[in-house]
Enzyme design. Structure first.
Site, PDB file in Angstrom:
ATOM      1  N   GLU A 121     -60.503 -79.700-111.356  1.00  0.00           N
ATOM      2  CA  GLU A 121     -60.283 -78.787-112.477  1.00  0.00           C
ATOM      3  C   GLU A 121     -58.788 -78.586-112.750  1.00  0.00           C
ATOM      4  O   GLU A 121     -58.285 -77.459-112.854  1.00  0.00           O
ATOM      5  CB  GLU A 121     -60.990 -77.453-112.213  1.00  0.00           C
ATOM      6  CG  GLU A 121     -62.493 -77.615-112.079  1.00  0.00           C
ATOM      7  CD  GLU A 121     -63.241 -76.304-111.899  1.00  0.00           C
ATOM      8  OE1 GLU A 121     -62.588 -75.265-111.686  1.00  0.00           O
ATOM      9  OE2 GLU A 121     -64.484 -76.324-111.967  1.00  0.00           O
ATOM     10  N   GLU A 164     -69.389 -81.114-109.870  1.00  0.00           N
ATOM     11  CA  GLU A 164     -69.621 -79.754-109.359  1.00  0.00           C
ATOM     12  C   GLU A 164     -70.700 -79.142-110.223  1.00  0.00           C
ATOM     13  O   GLU A 164     -70.579 -79.113-111.451  1.00  0.00           O
ATOM     14  CB  GLU A 164     -68.331 -78.942-109.408  1.00  0.00           C
ATOM     15  CG  GLU A 164     -68.397 -77.616-108.655  1.00  0.00           C
ATOM     16  CD  GLU A 164     -67.014 -76.983-108.526  1.00  0.00           C
ATOM     17  OE1 GLU A 164     -66.069 -77.708-108.139  1.00  0.00           O
ATOM     18  OE2 GLU A 164     -66.873 -75.783-108.833  1.00  0.00           O
TER      19      GLU A 164
END
Length: 846
Positions: A433, A509
């Site tokens: 991220e 994820e």
């Protein structure tokens, strides 16, 4: 199709010499026995002080009042929990300054040897000295690193002093990082001509059922002032210790003070036994450096032979067979043990995951311990090995971004060199991220990191976990990695694959469902805080960015070419207690929440209901799991939502022997609610679960699972009476007598008939005598300030955990658990000496 073939594993220890003395205040240091072994543990007999002191790197500094301890060590896990500290990092004292000192002696005949200290990891901002000479620094707490000790060593009766200062900062992490020398420390002892640290690189470019080629690149370091002429003898040994291939290379010159890479190909390894998820077979490669006929260095590497490929149509292909990635993300802490590495605790976590059908681990969001990769090799778990949580743009004020420009290349390359021989590792991740996704030129940094991985190991693809999927694509960052991963974006898989027909993608994820083990709240609720600081275990609650597991199941089934998923998370972890984030003057409402609720297993290692939901989708061995518990006094006659998770065709539910009807799995599927928009409707269900509304009456609730009309599994819950007794259940009754091995003892609070009391919170007291001691206690409650290091623990929903550690002696360990008003329980564990298997150097009980 992206192809990668091979392979290999981790540096083996030929054995650990014994220590001749124990350091104490009036002794000059630990005498190290140099017996010809290359690697010696340096974990024993360190002195520790929490605080900043001047001059502690000086050998003359008096540390006699410091604490003596054994590494690995995490000073923060000692606590106490503090509401003034950041709950994101567990409300524990992760920052400050800590000093470690170790004194040791080397014999006079060790002159001429070369000595390297290797730290598997130190949290963080490490500075290291030997005998007052600064050796260097390493800021990243997850990096393994090494320093040459040789120029500053003393021999004979003169003591050496190794000093380490660590200075982890507050606001340096988004989760609990631990603090201290939390991984193992080693002393590598070689001659002047030797295999360099992490100096072998093994691939298998050709693999068939008939034959495999083992290709080895070996870095030889020459510390002499003159040229050295050496040859390599490379031997492959199977798991039984039998030599299966060997080659001696021609003599090669290595210049003075230089490093040279020598190549060796063993083309005749017949009928290779492949490493696989179901059969993780390992070989050992022994590299011997020869000067003439004399062996001057020996270096062993455990490895496995396998092929991998990532295919747009077939997905992830291991040894020619498509494997869906049933993965979990794992932070590095070990629950009540904190961040301090322990072999058994690491193995236990992975074994619990494997039993749920997990076949893949993501090392979120950092390089893992060597032990984690070793056990993934042994247990048959593939790994997404991740480098960073941030690059230049910070996520927290004192995070890795402060050091990124100076250290990122070195940290990444050394991670790849350390880990590239593990057959379990299938993907290199450049980050999680990363905020640079939103920058138009962020792709340049992604390309830079990808190139480093490709240079160090061209056999595996690279990836990253993208959460801003549209920016990552628009700004071309996703183009730079070989296999793009997308966080929490299953509803866009179809669009992404349509727009990028050559991409191979996966859920890097997923889910982020939150729950507390054994907690059930009515009505079935959405994402809301509760005064109990707990979250319902009906497995439908998720934060706004996330969703319940069923959503990902749906899209993974709909698009089989998607490689699979990595669930957030396998285990609960210390810190990040979403949604109970109150802090900085507003913590009264949420305190004492200090650990996550994301795991399918709680912090103590007890499975939540969600564990069985994943097991029902990821495994084929017949199973059924029933929830909730059946103690609903005061709710007589009221409907209780009852769910069953199964991989069978149908389930029949019984209450006190009366059938409440059968329900078929996957029949009459409904739209799957997403994230916080879950309805309060008690009829909520999906095609991955079965649900009944059952008017409560005390007794026995039983689920019977059927496949093809045949009963294949059952589960039942009982209305328990008042707590009457304790029952101890060790996970192992025999452990190693090495001062490190552990037995995890489950404590059950039961009624007089042996039923678990599902809401019991009795305080349990422990007494451990004999050849062991209490290491830690826990109960899986994410919202308690009870210390992990104590001789007592309150049960949480009927369960508690006692962790027992062996001493350095054989014998029986006697355990007694007691609680006011309950019948006590006793258990006995045997600590036995260990022996080494000469073929694999794996410790086994005698």
């Amino acid at each position: 199709m992206i192809r990668a073939t091979n392979w290999l594993a981790v540096v083996l220890l030929a054995g650990i010499p014994s220590f001749a003395a124990t350091a104490s205040g009036d002794q000059p240091g630990t005498a190290l026995t140099i017996s010809g072994e290359r690697r010696i543990s340096l974990d024993e007999d360190w002195r520790f002080y929490k605080g900043d002191v001047k001059g502690a790197e000086d050998p003359a500094f008096d540390d006699s009042h410091w604490t003596t301890l054994r590494l690995p060590h995490d000073w923060a896990i000692d606590g106490p929990f503090d509401p003034k500290l950041n709950p994101h990092t567990g409300a524990l004292p992760i920052s400050g300054t800590g000093w470690y000192r170790k004194s040791f002696l080397l014999p006079e005949d060790a002159h001429g040897r070369y000595f390297t200290v290797v730290f598997d990891g130190a949290m963080s901002n490490a500075e290291v000295w030997l005998n007052g000479h600064e050796l260097g620094k390493r800021p990243y707490g997850y990096s393994s690193f090494a320093f040459d000790l040789t120029p500053y060593l003393l021999y004979g009766s003169k003591s050496n002093l190794l000093a380490v200062c660590l200075a982890p900062e507050e606001h340096s992490s988004r989760w609990y990082p631990g603090a201290g020398i939390y991984r193992n420390v080693w002393l590598d002892v070689t001659g002047p001509v030797h295999v360099a640290e992490w100096g072998t690189y093994i691939t298998t470019p050709q693999v068939s059922d008939r034959m495999a080629t083992v290709s080895v690149k070996t870095e030889i370091r020459n510390e002499l002032a003159t040229e050295a002429t050496v040859s390599l003898r490379t031997t492959v040994v199977d798991a039984s210790g039998k030599q299966v291939s060997m080659k001696i290379g021609r003599p090669e010159a290595v210049s003075a003070g230089a490093v040279r890479t020598l190549n060796s190909n063993l083309e005749n390894l017949a009928k290779p036994h492949r490493w696989d998820i179901d059969d993780p077979y390992l070989y050992t490669l022994v590299t011997e450096v020869l000067e003439g006929k004399r062996v001057v260095d020996r270096y062993s590497t455990r490895f496995g032979i396998r092929t991998i490929a990532f295919d747009r149509e077939k997905g992830f292909v291991l040894n020619g067979k498509t494997r869906k990635l049933h993965g979990v993300c794992m932070h590095h802490d070990l629950g009540a043990l904190g961040a301090a590495v322990n072999r058994r605790a690491t193995e236990r976590q992975l074994q619990i995951m494997k039993a749920a059908g997990v076949n893949a681990i993501r090392t979120s969001h950092n390089p893992p311990s060597p032990e984690l990769l070793e056990f993934c090799d042994r247990l048959g778990l593939v790994v997404m090995d991740e480098a960073f949580d941030m690059w230049r743009i910070p996520k927290v004020p004192n995070g890795y971004s402060k050091y990124y420009d100076e250290w990122s290349e070195r940290d990444l390359r050394e991670m790849a060199r350390r880990d590239r021989n593990h057959p379990s590792v299938i993907l290199w991740s450049i980050g999680n991220e990363i905020p640079e996704q939103k920058q138009a030129d962020g792709w340049k940094e992604a390309k830079r990191l990808v190139n480093f991985f490709h240079e160090e190991d061209p056999t595996r693809p690279t990836t990253s976990g993208f959460n801003d999927w549209d920016y990552a694509i628009k700004n071309h960052m996703a183009d730079q990695v070989d296999v793009p991963g997308f966080n929490y974006k299953p509803m866009y898989y179809e669009q992404i694959m349509k727009d990028h027909p050559k991409w191979v993608i996966f859920g890097s994820e997923t889910a982020s469902c939150v729950s507390s083990r054994g907690v059930y709240q009515f009505p079935i609720q959405k994402y809301e805080k509760d005064p109990s600081r707990q979250l319902s275990s009906y497995d439908i609650i998720a934060p706004p960015w996330a969703y319940c597991p069923d959503v990902e199941f749906k899209y993974q089934d709909q698009f089989p070419s998607v490689l699979g998923e990595f669930v957030w998370t396998g285990f609960d972890y210390i810190g990040e207690p979403t949604p109970y984030f109150g802090w900085e003057g507003n913590n009264d409402q949420d305190w004492p929440a200090r650990s996550s609720y994301f795991g399918m297993v709680d912090l103590a290692g007890f499975p939540k209901d969600r564990y069985y939901l994943y097991q029902s989708v990821w495994t084929s061995k017949p199973m059924v799991h029933l929830l909730p518990h059946w103690n609903w006094e005061g709710h007589e006659g009221q409907n209780i939502p009852v769910m069953a998770y199964t991989n069978a065709n149908e389930v029949e539910l019984f209450l006190n022997g009366k059938s409440l009807g059968k329900k078929k799995r996957f029949s009459d599927p409904v739209d799957i609610p997403v994230g916080p928009n879950v309805s309060h409707d008690l009829n909520f269900y999906t095609k991955y679960r079965l649900l009944w509304q059952v008017p409560f009456q005390p007794g026995t609730l039983k689920a019977v699972a059927y496949s093809s009309g045949k009963e294949v599994a059952e589960d039942e819950v009982h209305t328990a009476g008042p707590p009457a007794k304790l029952v101890l259940v060790p996970d192992r009754n025999v452990i190693h007598a090495d001062g490190e091995d552990l037995s995890f003892v489950t404590v059950r609070v039961q009624d007089k008939d042996g039923n678990l009391c599902p809401m019991a919170d009795n305080t349990v007291h422990f007494d451990v005598t004999g050849a062991g001691e209490i290491k830690a206690v826990d109960n899986g409650n994410a919202a308690t300030t009870e210390p992990f290091f104590a001789d007592h623990r309150a049960a949480f929903n009927g369960l508690a955990l006692l962790i027992v550690r062996s001493e350095n002696r054989a014998g029986n360990i006697h355990i007694t658990a007691s609680s006011d008003g309950l019948t006590a329980s006793k258990a006995e564990i045997r600590a036995e000496p260990i022996r080494e298997n000469p073929a694999t150097n794996v410790a086994h009980l005698k």
